[in-house]
Scaffold this motif. Structure first.
Motif, PDB file in Angstrom:
ATOM      1  N   GLU A 143     -13.768   4.657  -9.804  1.00 22.92           N
ATOM      2  CA  GLU A 143     -13.038   5.043  -8.587  1.00 22.92           C
ATOM      3  C   GLU A 143     -12.894   6.554  -8.481  1.00 22.92           C
ATOM      4  O   GLU A 143     -12.905   7.106  -7.369  1.00 22.92           O
ATOM      5  CB  GLU A 143     -11.654   4.384  -8.591  1.00 22.92           C
ATOM      6  CG  GLU A 143     -10.885   4.598  -7.289  1.00 22.92           C
ATOM      7  CD  GLU A 143      -9.603   3.811  -7.243  1.00 22.92           C
ATOM      8  OE1 GLU A 143      -8.523   4.454  -7.291  1.00 22.92           O
ATOM      9  OE2 GLU A 143      -9.667   2.571  -7.174  1.00 22.92           O
ATOM     10  N   ARG A 147     -13.968   8.744  -5.211  1.00 21.05           N
ATOM     11  CA  ARG A 147     -12.998   9.636  -4.569  1.00 21.05           C
ATOM     12  C   ARG A 147     -13.564  11.049  -4.429  1.00 21.05           C
ATOM     13  O   ARG A 147     -13.371  11.702  -3.392  1.00 21.05           O
ATOM     14  CB  ARG A 147     -11.695   9.660  -5.365  1.00 21.05           C
ATOM     15  CG  ARG A 147     -10.599  10.495  -4.702  1.00 21.05           C
ATOM     16  CD  ARG A 147      -9.298  10.399  -5.480  1.00 21.05           C
ATOM     17  NE  ARG A 147      -8.715   9.059  -5.397  1.00 21.05           N
ATOM     18  CZ  ARG A 147      -8.747   8.174  -6.378  1.00 21.05           C
ATOM     19  NH1 ARG A 147      -9.347   8.460  -7.532  1.00 21.05           N
ATOM     20  NH2 ARG A 147      -8.190   6.986  -6.224  1.00 21.05           N
ATOM     21  N   ALA A 163     -13.977   3.900   5.708  1.00 18.33           N
ATOM     22  CA  ALA A 163     -12.838   2.994   5.542  1.00 18.33           C
ATOM     23  C   ALA A 163     -13.117   1.612   6.102  1.00 18.33           C
ATOM     24  O   ALA A 163     -12.481   0.632   5.693  1.00 18.33           O
ATOM     25  CB  ALA A 163     -11.604   3.589   6.213  1.00 18.33           C
ATOM     26  N   CYS A 166     -15.194  -1.528   3.406  1.00 24.92           N
ATOM     27  CA  CYS A 166     -14.593  -2.500   2.487  1.00 24.92           C
ATOM     28  C   CYS A 166     -13.174  -2.054   2.156  1.00 24.92           C
ATOM     29  O   CYS A 166     -12.766  -0.933   2.465  1.00 24.92           O
ATOM     30  CB  CYS A 166     -15.429  -2.641   1.208  1.00 24.92           C
ATOM     31  SG  CYS A 166     -15.518  -1.117   0.238  1.00 24.92           S
ATOM     32  N   GLU A 167     -12.427  -2.928   1.504  1.00 17.19           N
ATOM     33  CA  GLU A 167     -11.025  -2.635   1.194  1.00 17.19           C
ATOM     34  C   GLU A 167     -10.899  -1.478   0.210  1.00 17.19           C
ATOM     35  O   GLU A 167      -9.973  -0.664   0.311  1.00 17.19           O
ATOM     36  CB  GLU A 167     -10.348  -3.885   0.635  1.00 17.19           C
ATOM     37  CG  GLU A 167     -10.202  -5.013   1.652  1.00 17.19           C
ATOM     38  CD  GLU A 167      -9.437  -6.186   1.077  1.00 17.19           C
ATOM     39  OE1 GLU A 167      -8.994  -6.089  -0.095  1.00 17.19           O
ATOM     40  OE2 GLU A 167      -9.279  -7.204   1.790  1.00 17.19           O
ATOM     41  N   GLN A 168     -11.812  -1.410  -0.769  1.00 14.98           N
ATOM     42  CA  GLN A 168     -11.723  -0.340  -1.760  1.00 14.98           C
ATOM     43  C   GLN A 168     -11.889   1.031  -1.105  1.00 14.98           C
ATOM     44  O   GLN A 168     -11.129   1.959  -1.394  1.00 14.98           O
ATOM     45  CB  GLN A 168     -12.781  -0.527  -2.846  1.00 14.98           C
ATOM     46  CG  GLN A 168     -12.692   0.507  -3.972  1.00 14.98           C
ATOM     47  CD  GLN A 168     -13.741   0.275  -5.051  1.00 14.98           C
ATOM     48  OE1 GLN A 168     -14.534  -0.644  -4.964  1.00 14.98           O
ATOM     49  NE2 GLN A 168     -13.734   1.126  -6.075  1.00 14.98           N
ATOM     50  N   ALA A 170     -11.376   1.702   2.056  1.00 11.10           N
ATOM     51  CA  ALA A 170     -10.235   1.918   2.947  1.00 11.10           C
ATOM     52  C   ALA A 170      -9.025   2.418   2.161  1.00 11.10           C
ATOM     53  O   ALA A 170      -8.265   3.276   2.644  1.00 11.10           O
ATOM     54  CB  ALA A 170      -9.894   0.621   3.679  1.00 11.10           C
ATOM     55  N   SER A 171      -8.860   1.899   0.960  1.00 12.59           N
ATOM     56  CA  SER A 171      -7.730   2.327   0.129  1.00 12.59           C
ATOM     57  C   SER A 171      -7.859   3.798  -0.265  1.00 12.59           C
ATOM     58  O   SER A 171      -6.889   4.560  -0.213  1.00 12.59           O
ATOM     59  CB  SER A 171      -7.656   1.451  -1.121  1.00 12.59           C
ATOM     60  OG  SER A 171      -6.655   1.907  -2.001  1.00 12.59           O
ATOM     61  N   ILE A 172      -9.073   4.222  -0.635  1.00 18.85           N
ATOM     62  CA  ILE A 172      -9.289   5.618  -1.038  1.00 18.85           C
ATOM     63  C   ILE A 172      -9.148   6.552   0.161  1.00 18.85           C
ATOM     64  O   ILE A 172      -8.489   7.599   0.077  1.00 18.85           O
ATOM     65  CB  ILE A 172     -10.673   5.776  -1.688  1.00 18.85           C
ATOM     66  CG1 ILE A 172     -10.748   4.957  -2.974  1.00 18.85           C
ATOM     67  CG2 ILE A 172     -10.979   7.249  -1.962  1.00 18.85           C
ATOM     68  CD1 ILE A 172     -12.116   4.956  -3.632  1.00 18.85           C
ATOM     69  N   GLY A 174      -7.429   6.119   2.743  1.00 19.31           N
ATOM     70  CA  GLY A 174      -6.043   6.156   3.189  1.00 19.31           C
ATOM     71  C   GLY A 174      -5.136   7.024   2.346  1.00 19.31           C
ATOM     72  O   GLY A 174      -3.960   7.224   2.701  1.00 19.31           O
ATOM     73  N   GLU A 175      -5.638   7.560   1.240  1.00 15.23           N
ATOM     74  CA  GLU A 175      -4.815   8.407   0.376  1.00 15.23           C
ATOM     75  C   GLU A 175      -4.483   9.733   1.066  1.00 15.23           C
ATOM     76  O   GLU A 175      -5.308  10.322   1.760  1.00 15.23           O
ATOM     77  CB  GLU A 175      -5.538   8.674  -0.938  1.00 15.23           C
ATOM     78  CG  GLU A 175      -5.732   7.436  -1.796  1.00 15.23           C
ATOM     79  CD  GLU A 175      -6.525   7.723  -3.057  1.00 15.23           C
ATOM     80  OE1 GLU A 175      -6.732   6.788  -3.847  1.00 15.23           O
ATOM     81  OE2 GLU A 175      -6.931   8.887  -3.247  1.00 15.23           O
ATOM     82  N   GLN A 176      -3.264  10.208   0.842  1.00 12.76           N
ATOM     83  CA  GLN A 176      -2.833  11.455   1.468  1.00 12.76           C
ATOM     84  C   GLN A 176      -3.661  12.644   0.988  1.00 12.76           C
ATOM     85  O   GLN A 176      -3.918  13.588   1.746  1.00 12.76           O
ATOM     86  CB  GLN A 176      -1.353  11.699   1.166  1.00 12.76           C
ATOM     87  CG  GLN A 176      -0.401  10.724   1.834  1.00 12.76           C
ATOM     88  CD  GLN A 176      -0.451  10.847   3.356  1.00 12.76           C
ATOM     89  OE1 GLN A 176      -0.629  11.925   3.904  1.00 12.76           O
ATOM     90  NE2 GLN A 176      -0.315   9.719   4.030  1.00 12.76           N
TER      91      GLN A 176
END
Length: 281
Positions: A143, A147, A163, A166-168, A170-172, A174-176
């Motif tokens: 990961e 990133r 994003a 896939c969910e992975q 999208a999660s990265i 979405g990080e600030q």
């Protein structure tokens, strides 16, 4: 300046494009986006007002862009944006003034043939998936590596598209931190301070980025890996990575006077919009 034949010859757009070797620059990944942005500004109603020589040169550049994009699959989004403008240009060519398009019928026939050829090349473009036997896949990387790749994207549209995969991802995305670094890349600390919320709540960097983009727009200097530069001394346009034989380097006396005056000033970057202002379009 005196209106002499020699000066006029160097001020034509098609002459500048040839001397700066824009067709070869298309195949340079550092300059590809710059060339696409320039073509995007020219294609459309403005291109129909160019000289016949300029139209031929620019359509040849566009054909080179199409050939490079279809074979390398580099920046398909930028290429498709050019295609949309090209279709609008084709519709404009079919507009009638006193029974036919403005300009030579032979010229418009050649332009139409070139446009059809480019559109046919684009229609055959297919983005192929990587070989299923090749490893590792992007999502198989740690990961931290994914990133670092995401942090090097300079266009918010690429982040949004990532994003959606896939969910992975999208999660990265979405990080600030991702949106904070993108904001700091495009905007100055003074601009960021103005857009920062006054409350003590946690900063939503995605909102800050889009607020600044709406207020100031994106800095053109940050959108291209390489741009044309203008020498402040010999008034020469050149690609910075290639350089040019400047008078400040060739004349020791001139260089000494520059040092006495406070040092040599760096060349000025020339975005596509500024480049076109050098010509009477």
């Amino acid at each position: 300046m005196k209106c002499t034949k020699e000066i006029a010859g160097f001020n034509e757009l098609d002459e500048a494009v040839k001397r700066l070797d824009f067709r070869s620059a298309v195949r340079d990944v550092r300059r590809f986006n710059y060339i696409c942005a320039l073509l995007e500004l020219l294609i459309g109603q403005q291109m129909t007002a160019l000289s016949g020589c300029a139209q031929k040169v620019l359509l040849a550049m566009l054909e080179e862009v199409a050939r490079y994009a279809t074979t390398s699959h580099h920046n398909p989004r930028g290429f498709h944006q050019l295609l949309n403008n090209l279709k609008a240009l084709r519709a404009a060519e079919r507009s009638a003034y006193w029974g036919g398009p403005l300009g030579s019928q032979l010229l418009w026939h050649q332009n139409t043939s070139k446009i059809e050829k480019i559109l046919n090349m684009a229609a055959q473009m297919q983005i192929r998936e990587p070989n299923p036997d090749s490893y590792p896949k992007l999502l198989q990387l740690p990961e931290e590596c994914i990133r670092e790749i995401i942090l090097r994207l300079s266009d918010h549209r690429d982040l949004t598209a990532s994003a959606e995969t896939c969910e992975q991802m999208a999660s990265i995305v979405g990080e600030q931190r991702v949106w904070r670094e993108l904001t700091k890349f495009h905007f100055t600390p003074q601009q960021i301070d103005i857009a920062m919320p006054k409350s003590n709540d946690e900063t939503d960097w995605k909102t800050v980025y889009h607020t600044l983009k709406k207020t100031y727009g994106l800095n053109e200097d940050r959108q291209y890996a390489e741009m044309l530069s203008l020498c402040r001394y010999c008034r020469c346009l050149f690609w910075r990575s290639l350089g040019h034989p400047c008078i400040a380097d060739q004349c020791p006396e001139f260089r000494a006077r520059l040092q006495e005056a406070g040092g040599i000033t760096a060349p000025s970057p020339v975005p596509p919009s500024a480049f076109l202002k050098f010509f009477s379009l």
